[in-house]
Write a protein that holds these residues in place. Structure first.
Motif, short mmCIF file in Angstrom:
data_model
loop_
_atom_site.label_atom_id
_atom_site.label_comp_id
_atom_site.label_asym_id
_atom_site.label_seq_id
_atom_site.Cartn_x
_atom_site.Cartn_y
_atom_site.Cartn_z
N SER A 298 0.82 8.75 -7.13
CA SER A 298 1.05 10.19 -7.02
C SER A 298 2.03 10.74 -8.05
CB SER A 298 1.55 10.53 -5.60
OG SER A 298 2.87 10.07 -5.41
N GLN A 299 2.65 9.86 -8.84
CA GLN A 299 3.62 10.33 -9.82
C GLN A 299 2.91 10.86 -11.07
OE1 GLN A 299 6.73 10.55 -8.56
NE2 GLN A 299 5.57 9.72 -6.84
N HIS A 300 3.44 11.91 -11.65
CA HIS A 300 2.83 12.54 -12.83
C HIS A 300 3.29 11.92 -14.14
CE1 HIS A 300 1.22 15.60 -10.24
NE2 HIS A 300 2.42 15.85 -9.76
N VAL A 301 4.40 11.18 -14.10
CA VAL A 301 4.95 10.57 -15.30
C VAL A 301 5.64 9.27 -14.91
CG1 VAL A 301 7.15 11.82 -15.15
CG2 VAL A 301 6.36 11.03 -17.38
N PHE A 302 5.61 8.33 -15.83
CA PHE A 302 6.41 7.11 -15.67
C PHE A 302 6.93 6.72 -17.04
CE2 PHE A 302 2.06 5.69 -16.30
CZ PHE A 302 2.14 4.56 -17.10
N PHE A 303 7.83 5.77 -17.07
CA PHE A 303 8.48 5.38 -18.32
C PHE A 303 8.26 3.89 -18.55
CE2 PHE A 303 10.57 8.98 -16.47
CZ PHE A 303 10.71 9.85 -17.54
N VAL A 304 8.05 3.52 -19.81
CA VAL A 304 7.83 2.13 -20.19
C VAL A 304 8.96 1.73 -21.14
CG1 VAL A 304 6.30 0.54 -21.39
CG2 VAL A 304 5.34 2.33 -19.94
N ALA A 305 9.63 0.62 -20.82
CA ALA A 305 10.71 0.13 -21.67
C ALA A 305 10.38 -1.28 -22.16
CB ALA A 305 12.03 0.12 -20.90
N THR A 306 10.66 -1.51 -23.44
CA THR A 306 10.45 -2.81 -24.07
C THR A 306 11.54 -3.02 -25.10
OG1 THR A 306 8.99 -1.85 -25.76
CG2 THR A 306 7.92 -2.77 -23.78
N ASN B 32 6.75 -10.53 -27.48
CA ASN B 32 7.40 -11.29 -26.41
C ASN B 32 6.92 -10.95 -25.00
OD1 ASN B 32 9.15 -9.10 -25.26
ND2 ASN B 32 10.03 -9.13 -27.31
N GLY B 33 6.15 -9.91 -24.83
CA GLY B 33 5.56 -9.59 -23.52
C GLY B 33 6.46 -8.88 -22.53
N ARG B 34 7.77 -8.88 -22.74
CA ARG B 34 8.68 -8.28 -21.75
C ARG B 34 8.45 -6.78 -21.64
NH1 ARG B 34 14.46 -9.59 -23.63
NH2 ARG B 34 13.52 -8.74 -25.50
N ILE B 35 8.33 -6.30 -20.39
CA ILE B 35 8.06 -4.88 -20.19
C ILE B 35 8.58 -4.44 -18.83
CG2 ILE B 35 5.75 -5.27 -19.22
CD1 ILE B 35 4.84 -2.79 -20.91
N LEU B 36 8.95 -3.18 -18.75
CA LEU B 36 9.39 -2.57 -17.51
C LEU B 36 8.70 -1.22 -17.39
CD1 LEU B 36 11.38 -1.96 -15.08
CD2 LEU B 36 12.90 -0.98 -16.80
N LEU B 37 8.10 -0.96 -16.24
CA LEU B 37 7.56 0.36 -15.92
C LEU B 37 8.46 0.95 -14.85
CD1 LEU B 37 5.13 -1.18 -17.19
CD2 LEU B 37 3.67 0.19 -15.76
N MET B 38 8.97 2.17 -15.07
CA MET B 38 9.85 2.82 -14.10
C MET B 38 9.26 4.17 -13.71
SD MET B 38 13.85 3.94 -14.23
CE MET B 38 13.58 5.47 -15.09
N PHE B 39 9.19 4.39 -12.41
CA PHE B 39 8.68 5.63 -11.83
C PHE B 39 9.83 6.31 -11.10
CE2 PHE B 39 5.23 2.75 -12.34
CZ PHE B 39 4.09 3.50 -12.53
N CYS B 40 9.96 7.64 -11.25
CA CYS B 40 10.99 8.41 -10.57
C CYS B 40 10.32 9.50 -9.75
CB CYS B 40 11.92 9.10 -11.57
SG CYS B 40 12.83 7.99 -12.62
N GLY B 41 10.83 9.73 -8.54
CA GLY B 41 10.31 10.80 -7.70
C GLY B 41 10.95 12.12 -8.05
N GLU C 58 0.82 -1.22 0.00
CA GLU C 58 0.00 0.00 0.00
C GLU C 58 0.85 1.27 0.00
OE1 GLU C 58 -2.87 2.26 -0.85
OE2 GLU C 58 -3.16 0.10 -0.82
N GLU C 59 1.97 1.27 0.70
CA GLU C 59 2.83 2.45 0.71
C GLU C 59 3.37 2.74 -0.69
OE1 GLU C 59 6.95 4.12 2.77
OE2 GLU C 59 6.14 2.21 3.44
N LEU C 60 3.87 1.69 -1.36
CA LEU C 60 4.38 1.87 -2.72
C LEU C 60 3.24 2.24 -3.67
CD1 LEU C 60 6.63 1.83 -4.79
CD2 LEU C 60 6.28 -0.66 -5.02
N ALA C 61 2.09 1.61 -3.52
CA ALA C 61 0.95 1.91 -4.39
C ALA C 61 0.57 3.38 -4.30
CB ALA C 61 -0.24 1.03 -4.01
N GLU C 62 0.53 3.92 -3.10
CA GLU C 62 0.19 5.33 -2.91
C GLU C 62 1.22 6.22 -3.62
OE1 GLU C 62 -0.20 8.50 0.76
OE2 GLU C 62 -0.69 6.40 1.14
N TRP C 63 2.50 5.88 -3.48
CA TRP C 63 3.55 6.66 -4.12
C TRP C 63 3.45 6.57 -5.64
CZ3 TRP C 63 7.86 5.63 -7.20
CH2 TRP C 63 8.76 6.70 -7.34
N LEU C 64 3.24 5.36 -6.18
CA LEU C 64 3.12 5.20 -7.63
C LEU C 64 1.98 6.05 -8.18
CD1 LEU C 64 3.56 1.32 -7.93
CD2 LEU C 64 5.24 3.07 -8.55
#
Length: 186
Positions: free
Chosen positions: A18-26, A72-81, A10-16
């Motif tokens: 609240s972020q205005h942008v995230f990045f997706v890598a494939t 191939n389905g491989r994916i990464l979502l990255m969030f930065c504060g 829940e702590e991480l979920a709340e932080w995620l």
């Protein structure tokens, strides 16, 4: 220091959320293919469960993520504060492209505000959750979300957007099939 978590607590979920942008890598399977990293913004991210997330995929000038996920389905979502605590979170997993015609499309669409630029949803079964420090990530002030895509999509209308996607989003820069055509079946 990097820390691996068992799930999105829940702590991480709340932080995620609240972020205005995230990045997706494939990346494609081919060693000669192009790795892709795309920024995502707006109210387009939802947590479905402790190891499942989805984001609303907007129309763009290309469709690399869709092509790679289909291949191939491989994916990464990255969030930065960029505000507050200097955190970074990475969600590694297997993505699934949910385009119109998919049995889950409407139920996922109900989780998000309607957007004329929506072309699909990307649902991710998260396999690895990690956090690390963002000590070198700069502070940045959020001013507002852009409305340029919304205005573009509204000016084209639904048929114009279908034509645009058929022209610009059918294949990746490496020639992989990206967005399914309306006639394709799941």
């Amino acid at each position: 220091m990097s820390k691996q978590l068992d799930s999105i607590d829940e702590e991480l979920a709340e932080w995620l959320r609240s972020q205005h942008v995230f990045f997706v890598a494939t990346a494609p399977l081919s060693a000669d293919g192009h790795v892709n990293c795309s920024p995502k913004g707006g109210d387009c991210f939802r947590i479905l469960g402790p190891l499942e997330v989805v984001y609303q995929d907007y129309t763009g000038s290309g469709a690399e993520t869709a092509a790679h996920v289909r291949e191939n389905g491989r994916i990464l979502l990255m969030f930065c504060g960029f505000e507050g605590k200097p955190n970074i979170a990475r969600l590694h997993g297997q993505g699934e492209l949910i385009a119109p015609g998919h049995t889950d499309y409407e139920s996922l669409a109900a989780l998000f505000p309607e957007n004329p630029g929506t072309r699909a949803y990307v649902r991710v079964q998260v396999e690895r959750v990690s956090t690390s420090c963002g000590f070198s990530v700069p502070f940045m002030d959020f001013l507002s979300h852009r409305d340029t895509l919304d205005k573009f999509a509204l000016s084209k209308g639904p048929e114009g957007m279908d034509e645009y996607r058929a022209k610009k989003n059918a294949v990746s820069i490496d020639g992989l099939p990206a967005l399914p055509l309306p006639t394709e079946q799941y």
